[in-house]
Design a protein around this motif. Structure first.
Motif, PDB file in Angstrom:
ATOM      1  N   GLU A   1       5.588 137.088  43.126  1.00  0.00           N
ATOM      2  CA  GLU A   1       6.589 138.472  42.855  1.00  0.00           C
ATOM      3  C   GLU A   1       8.208 138.201  43.514  1.00  0.00           C
ATOM      4  O   GLU A   1       8.223 138.168  45.108  1.00  0.00           O
ATOM      5  CB  GLU A   1       5.970 139.824  43.501  1.00  0.00           C
ATOM      6  CG  GLU A   1       6.899 141.338  43.219  1.00  0.00           C
ATOM      7  CD  GLU A   1       6.028 142.516  43.306  1.00  0.00           C
ATOM      8  OE1 GLU A   1       6.642 143.139  43.327  1.00  0.00           O
ATOM      9  OE2 GLU A   1       4.719 141.950  43.633  1.00  0.00           O
ATOM     10  N   GLY A   2       9.297 137.956  42.919  1.00  0.00           N
ATOM     11  CA  GLY A   2      10.268 137.909  43.451  1.00  0.00           C
ATOM     12  C   GLY A   2      11.054 137.520  43.154  1.00  0.00           C
ATOM     13  O   GLY A   2      11.285 136.811  41.085  1.00  0.00           O
ATOM     14  N   ASP A   3      12.793 137.314  43.627  1.00  0.00           N
ATOM     15  CA  ASP A   3      13.250 136.852  42.347  1.00  0.00           C
ATOM     16  C   ASP A   3      13.811 135.565  42.212  1.00  0.00           C
ATOM     17  O   ASP A   3      13.683 135.000  43.259  1.00  0.00           O
ATOM     18  CB  ASP A   3      15.334 137.491  43.306  1.00  0.00           C
ATOM     19  CG  ASP A   3      16.429 137.489  42.635  1.00  0.00           C
ATOM     20  OD1 ASP A   3      16.340 136.414  41.257  1.00  0.00           O
ATOM     21  OD2 ASP A   3      17.284 137.433  42.532  1.00  0.00           O
ATOM     22  N   ALA A   4      13.923 135.151  40.931  1.00  0.00           N
ATOM     23  CA  ALA A   4      13.506 133.596  40.439  1.00  0.00           C
ATOM     24  C   ALA A   4      15.213 133.123  41.339  1.00  0.00           C
ATOM     25  O   ALA A   4      14.390 131.969  41.717  1.00  0.00           O
ATOM     26  CB  ALA A   4      13.560 133.235  39.335  1.00  0.00           C
ATOM     27  N   LEU A   5      16.547 133.347  41.584  1.00  0.00           N
ATOM     28  CA  LEU A   5      17.097 132.427  42.067  1.00  0.00           C
ATOM     29  C   LEU A   5      17.137 132.254  43.249  1.00  0.00           C
ATOM     30  O   LEU A   5      17.763 131.989  43.820  1.00  0.00           O
ATOM     31  CB  LEU A   5      18.797 133.749  41.701  1.00  0.00           C
ATOM     32  CG  LEU A   5      18.400 133.397  40.098  1.00  0.00           C
ATOM     33  CD1 LEU A   5      20.155 134.755  39.823  1.00  0.00           C
ATOM     34  CD2 LEU A   5      18.820 132.293  39.533  1.00  0.00           C
ATOM     35  N   THR A   6      16.285 132.798  44.415  1.00  0.00           N
ATOM     36  CA  THR A   6      16.449 132.483  45.704  1.00  0.00           C
ATOM     37  C   THR A   6      16.094 131.398  45.715  1.00  0.00           C
ATOM     38  O   THR A   6      15.907 130.971  46.593  1.00  0.00           O
ATOM     39  CB  THR A   6      15.954 133.828  46.154  1.00  0.00           C
ATOM     40  OG1 THR A   6      14.526 133.531  45.936  1.00  0.00           O
ATOM     41  CG2 THR A   6      16.475 135.515  46.084  1.00  0.00           C
ATOM     42  N   ALA A   7      15.250 131.036  45.154  1.00  0.00           N
ATOM     43  CA  ALA A   7      14.178 129.533  44.739  1.00  0.00           C
ATOM     44  C   ALA A   7      13.650 129.324  45.859  1.00  0.00           C
ATOM     45  O   ALA A   7      12.772 128.681  46.782  1.00  0.00           O
ATOM     46  CB  ALA A   7      15.577 128.263  44.979  1.00  0.00           C
ATOM     47  N   GLY A   8      13.335 130.576  46.741  1.00  0.00           N
ATOM     48  CA  GLY A   8      12.514 129.958  48.038  1.00  0.00           C
ATOM     49  C   GLY A   8      10.561 129.938  47.974  1.00  0.00           C
ATOM     50  O   GLY A   8      10.017 128.811  48.295  1.00  0.00           O
TER      51      GLY A   8
END
Length: 192
Positions: free
Chosen positions: A103-110
């Motif tokens: 669960e998270g923003d794909a663009l943060t790439a974390g």
């Protein structure tokens, strides 16, 4: 309705996210994508394949890959509505042991930092079309694709779905060949 079109779960319907506009992939487009992947030997199970479904929505592409024999899929999505539908689909298909939901923003790439080098055979990348149409929002997707290169197995593929316009796709990404493209009425699928 969206459904799995082949493999172990063929014909099973998928629950869409509640109250959320989606861009469902048609059976014809999905069949074209998976036929192309199979023809390039990317769906074989020796060694077992790990795939990622990024901007996953309902998880249609990743769940199709699991149905067709992928060993594991990493699903990346930030919308809670989409995540609820995705988890419902994973549960209904009894795929919890082979699915990892991030669960998270794909663009943060974390999320990508936890993925081992040379471990992904196929990455399905399905961002909102509006992100692909504007250079300012397309650039972070191109950056993400560049970061994915070291996580791909040799010969691995990034499958990018977007709008049909030529200027809405990255012409090239460092470290990747292509794209080869399949065009449909209002969308295109690009293989890097």
């Amino acid at each position: 309705p969206m459904r799995i079109i082949a493999g172990q779960h063929r014909g099973r319907h998928l629950t869409p996210p509640r109250g959320m506009a989606t861009r469902p992939i048609t059976d014809k487009v999905k069949e074209t994508v998976f036929n192309k992947l199979a023809s390039h030997g990317l769906l074989h199970d020796d060694p077992p394949a790990t795939v990622a479904d990024v901007f996953t929505g309902t998880g249609s592409l990743g769940l199709e890959a699991l149905s067709r024999g992928a060993a594991r899929c990493i699903f990346v999505e930030r919308s809670r509505s989409a995540l609820a539908g995705l988890r419902e689909n994973i549960q209904a298909l009894d795929l919890k042991s082979r699915a990892e939901v991030v669960e998270g923003d794909a663009l943060t790439a974390g999320w990508l930092q936890a993925v081992m080098a040379d471990s992904l055979r196929v990455v399905f990348l399905d961002p909102p079309y509006e992100m692909m149409r504007k250079r300012a929002t397309r650039e972070p997707i191109e950056t993400l694709m560049g970061l994915m290169v070291s996580r791909l197995e040799p010969g691995g593929v990034i499958v990018l779905r977007g709008p049909a316009e030529d200027d809405a796709m990255p012409a090239s990404v460092a470290g990747l060949e292509g794209p080869m493209s399949d065009r449909f009425k209002h969308m295109a699928v690009h293989y890097y």
